[in-house]
Write an enzyme that holds these catalytic residues in place. Structure first.
Site, PDB file in Angstrom:
ATOM      1  N   ILE A 154       5.059  17.050 -10.231  1.00 50.08           N
ATOM      2  CA  ILE A 154       4.898  17.045  -8.775  1.00 50.08           C
ATOM      3  C   ILE A 154       5.896  18.002  -8.120  1.00 50.08           C
ATOM      4  O   ILE A 154       5.538  18.765  -7.218  1.00 50.08           O
ATOM      5  CB  ILE A 154       5.065  15.626  -8.221  1.00 50.08           C
ATOM      6  CG1 ILE A 154       3.938  14.732  -8.752  1.00 50.08           C
ATOM      7  CG2 ILE A 154       5.070  15.626  -6.692  1.00 50.08           C
ATOM      8  CD1 ILE A 154       4.095  13.267  -8.429  1.00 50.08           C
ATOM      9  N   CYS A 232       9.398  11.266  -1.146  1.00 46.15           N
ATOM     10  CA  CYS A 232       8.070  10.705  -1.423  1.00 46.15           C
ATOM     11  C   CYS A 232       7.973  10.316  -2.894  1.00 46.15           C
ATOM     12  O   CYS A 232       6.871  10.200  -3.442  1.00 46.15           O
ATOM     13  CB  CYS A 232       6.979  11.715  -1.088  1.00 46.15           C
ATOM     14  SG  CYS A 232       6.869  12.135   0.663  1.00 46.15           S
ATOM     15  N   ASP A 258       8.605   8.124   2.510  1.00 48.27           N
ATOM     16  CA  ASP A 258       7.367   7.420   2.173  1.00 48.27           C
ATOM     17  C   ASP A 258       7.645   6.218   1.277  1.00 48.27           C
ATOM     18  O   ASP A 258       6.765   5.390   1.071  1.00 48.27           O
ATOM     19  CB  ASP A 258       6.413   8.376   1.456  1.00 48.27           C
ATOM     20  CG  ASP A 258       5.054   7.765   1.194  1.00 48.27           C
ATOM     21  OD1 ASP A 258       4.481   7.173   2.130  1.00 48.27           O
ATOM     22  OD2 ASP A 258       4.552   7.871   0.054  1.00 48.27           O
ATOM     23  N   GLU A 263      10.206  -2.748  -1.091  1.00 47.84           N
ATOM     24  CA  GLU A 263       8.859  -2.616  -0.529  1.00 47.84           C
ATOM     25  C   GLU A 263       8.075  -3.911  -0.739  1.00 47.84           C
ATOM     26  O   GLU A 263       8.229  -4.562  -1.779  1.00 47.84           O
ATOM     27  CB  GLU A 263       8.126  -1.443  -1.186  1.00 47.84           C
ATOM     28  CG  GLU A 263       8.748  -0.089  -0.867  1.00 47.84           C
ATOM     29  CD  GLU A 263       7.957   1.086  -1.426  1.00 47.84           C
ATOM     30  OE1 GLU A 263       6.897   0.854  -2.056  1.00 47.84           O
ATOM     31  OE2 GLU A 263       8.387   2.237  -1.242  1.00 47.84           O
ATOM     32  N   HIS A 281       4.323   4.192   1.854  1.00 47.96           N
ATOM     33  CA  HIS A 281       4.024   4.575   0.469  1.00 47.96           C
ATOM     34  C   HIS A 281       2.599   5.123   0.358  1.00 47.96           C
ATOM     35  O   HIS A 281       1.765   4.613  -0.397  1.00 47.96           O
ATOM     36  CB  HIS A 281       4.213   3.386  -0.479  1.00 47.96           C
ATOM     37  CG  HIS A 281       4.573   3.815  -1.876  1.00 47.96           C
ATOM     38  ND1 HIS A 281       5.447   3.129  -2.670  1.00 47.96           N
ATOM     39  CD2 HIS A 281       4.170   4.878  -2.623  1.00 47.96           C
ATOM     40  CE1 HIS A 281       5.567   3.739  -3.842  1.00 47.96           C
ATOM     41  NE2 HIS A 281       4.810   4.802  -3.831  1.00 47.96           N
ATOM     42  N   LEU A 282       2.364   6.211   1.067  1.00 45.35           N
ATOM     43  CA  LEU A 282       1.039   6.816   1.124  1.00 45.35           C
ATOM     44  C   LEU A 282       0.886   8.025   0.205  1.00 45.35           C
ATOM     45  O   LEU A 282      -0.135   8.707   0.250  1.00 45.35           O
ATOM     46  CB  LEU A 282       0.730   7.269   2.565  1.00 45.35           C
ATOM     47  CG  LEU A 282       0.700   6.195   3.644  1.00 45.35           C
ATOM     48  CD1 LEU A 282       0.409   6.830   5.001  1.00 45.35           C
ATOM     49  CD2 LEU A 282      -0.337   5.126   3.324  1.00 45.35           C
ATOM     50  N   GLY A 283       1.899   8.291  -0.628  1.00 45.30           N
ATOM     51  CA  GLY A 283       1.895   9.516  -1.431  1.00 45.30           C
ATOM     52  C   GLY A 283       0.609   9.754  -2.196  1.00 45.30           C
ATOM     53  O   GLY A 283       0.137  10.883  -2.305  1.00 45.30           O
ATOM     54  N   ALA A 284       0.023   8.694  -2.750  1.00 45.56           N
ATOM     55  CA  ALA A 284      -1.190   8.844  -3.550  1.00 45.56           C
ATOM     56  C   ALA A 284      -2.447   8.459  -2.785  1.00 45.56           C
ATOM     57  O   ALA A 284      -3.529   8.368  -3.365  1.00 45.56           O
ATOM     58  CB  ALA A 284      -1.084   7.991  -4.811  1.00 45.56           C
TER      59      ALA A 284
END
Length: 531
Positions: A154, A232, A258, A263, A281-284
């Site tokens: 990444i 992220c 993120d 969490e 936590h929207l990375g994926a």
């Protein structure tokens, strides 16, 4: 009878249809993963379990899964699967490690734009009927320096996208070679230099003991005034309280997160700060990424259940059923050899050379290579597995070579792993006896015969009297029991080594005590998983 799969989390209908099209009996019950008692009651009916993050494959659940052969996680994280418990039961755990890469990298770039131009605050202000054009003065990304901590899969994509924005990119990564840095078009630097130079900092490393709070209060103080920070990757890489203080003082101009240490994040010192962008936590979380990982996990599980083919497994190499019975001990040995030299260095690795001698040359060397490479790299990146190891090594510019030779010594077969860095070479050789137990037979060219244990201590010294007594007395005084003690030396009065198999982990204070004696050139505790 056709294999039967349970899908207990939300998965796309297209992915579910893949199971059906391949002739697999599938039950799609996406709410079942959240009801652990209901799941426990039916799990013994299935050969495969396809999940995302809601289902918890605990030791208790796995104990009840009498038919289960494979768990497929649509995504990379497997924190919700007890992998050791699955391994003990012979259940293969698969994930989809590369399906989210583009999406996560793009989210990083989006967060960088958002914090540079204060987009969320500007949007909220405008929605409120204000027109505060002068309040939201942003900065350009053009010609700014981006510091990338972790230039793997990444991180490498982020570097590429940032260069497309005409940013200057510096990268810190212990595994990043100079050659790979040139390929990426980035400048390889140490962490302190990155902190001092970067206008923006982004992290793309797993959470380990070495990376936890890598942006600590102390390291945040080393950053350039006005820096903007993006995370992220994983919660816990930043000291969130220290970052909040740095934001309030103005030393850090902005942050975009993120991920959080805890969490779901319902309370954080970073919340409600005007110069902070946060997402849950929207990375994926893109349609493409979710579809990709769902389709991939369905194909992988179908292949295994129907043909025995294994891919992207976290607890098993890609070998056929016939090979597994013969190769099991040798795969374990290769992993231990790699783990030894991997734990011995923090330097960037240029090459890993693996020599196979004797009858082992007739085995599936690709699988053995994977085990050795994964062993080397797990010391720095515990997310590496037997399948992903060659890909990660290639991404980091590590040259892997394999040599076969006919039986050349007293052993019917052996494996020798050599790691090359900028400064030195390290090598270790081992074999498997008829009892199937791996043994170390040579370190640094010095012959030994050492049984491998989970907890070991490796020392080097000049060959002088008193070393055995000193080791035994020091460990004994500190309650550390020695299960096995192996010595070796190159010649009288020259280089000597000791490898001790211990019954329990050694306290760092005991290591410090041994170092302070002045008798040792090196004292290194080692851990060998599954030994």
């Amino acid at each position: 009878m056709a294999p039967k799969v349970l899908v207990s989390d939300e998965l796309s209908e297209t992915a579910v249809q893949i199971f059906r099209d391949r002739g697999i009996d599938v039950d799609y019950m996406p709410k079942l993963g959240k009801d652990k008692d209901a799941l426990l009651a039916v799990i013994d009916q299935y050969d495969g379990l396809a999940i995302r993050s809601a289902t918890k494959a605990t030791e208790k659940l796995l104990a009840a899964a009498t038919r289960l052969k494979v768990i497929g996680r649509a995504g990379i994280g497997v924190d919700n699967v007890d992998i050791p418990a699955a391994s003990k039961k012979g259940i293969i755990v698969m994930n989809t490690p590369f399906g989210n890469s583009i999406t996560t990298a793009e989210h990083t770039i989006a967060m960088m734009f958002a914090v540079a131009r204060q987009l969320p605050e500007a949007s909220a202000s405008t929605h409120a009927g204000k027109w505060e054009k002068s309040r939201f003065m942003g900065v350009e990304l053009f010609n700014k320096t981006l510091g990338v901590i972790g230039a793997g899969n990444i991180g490498g994509i982020v570097c590429d996208r940032a260069l497309g924005l005409h940013m200057k990119v510096v990268a810190y990564d212990p595994f990043l070679s100079e050659e790979r840095a040139v390929q990426l078009g980035v400048t390889k630097v140490e962490l302190d230099e990155l902190l001092a130079r970067a206008d923006f900092i982004t992290m793309h490393v797993p959470l380990t003991d070495k990376t936890r709070n890598i942006l600590s209060r102390e390291n945040l103080a080393k950053t350039k005034k006005g820096v903007r920070i993006i995370n992220c990757a994983r919660g816990g890489l930043i000291d969130e309280a220290a970052l909040a203080d740095a934001l309030k003082s103005g030393h850090v101009a902005g942050a975009a997160l993120d991920v959080f240490e805890v969490e779901p994040a319902v309370d954080s010192p970073l919340f409600n700060l005007p110069n902070v962008v946060v997402t849950p936590h929207l990375g994926a979380s893109t349609t493409e990424a979710q579809e990709n990982v769902a389709l991939q996990v369905a194909e992988q599980m179908s292949d295994y259940l129907l043909t025995g083919a294994v891919s992207n497994a976290l607890n098993m190499p890609s070998v056929t059923a016939e090979e597994a019975a013969v190769m099991g001990p040798w795969i374990k040995l290769a992993g231990h050899l790699g783990a030894f030299i991997g734990q011995m260095t923090d330097e960037p690795i240029k090459a890993i050379n693996i020599l196979y001698d004797g009858s082992v040359t007739q085995m599936n060397l690709a699988a053995l290579n994977c085990a050795a490479i994964a062993g080397v790299m797990k010391a720095q990146n515990p997310d590496v597995n037997l399948v992903s190891a060659p890909i990660v090594a290639k991404e980091r510019g590590i040259q892997v070579s394999t040599t076969r030779q006919d039986k050349s010594g007293v052993f019917d077969a052996y494996i020798k792993v050599t790691m090359v860095t900028e400064k030195r070479e390290r090598s270790i050789a081992g074999t498997c006896f008829s009892d199937g137990k791996p043994r170390f037979i040579q370190i640094k060219g010095i012959n030994i015969d050492a049984e491998v244990g989970e907890h070991m201590l490796y020392t080097t010294n000049e060959d002088v009297p008193g070393i055995i007594g000193l080791l035994g007395m020091t460990l004994g005084k500190n309650g550390v029991n020695i299960a096995n003690f192996t010595l070796g030396r190159s010649a009288i009065g020259q280089d000597a080594i000791a490898l001790l198999y211990l019954d329990q982990p050694i306290n760092p204070k005991v290591v410090e005590t041994l170092n302070n004696t002045g008798m040792f050139l090196q004292v290194k505790p080692l851990v060998f998983e599954g030994a």
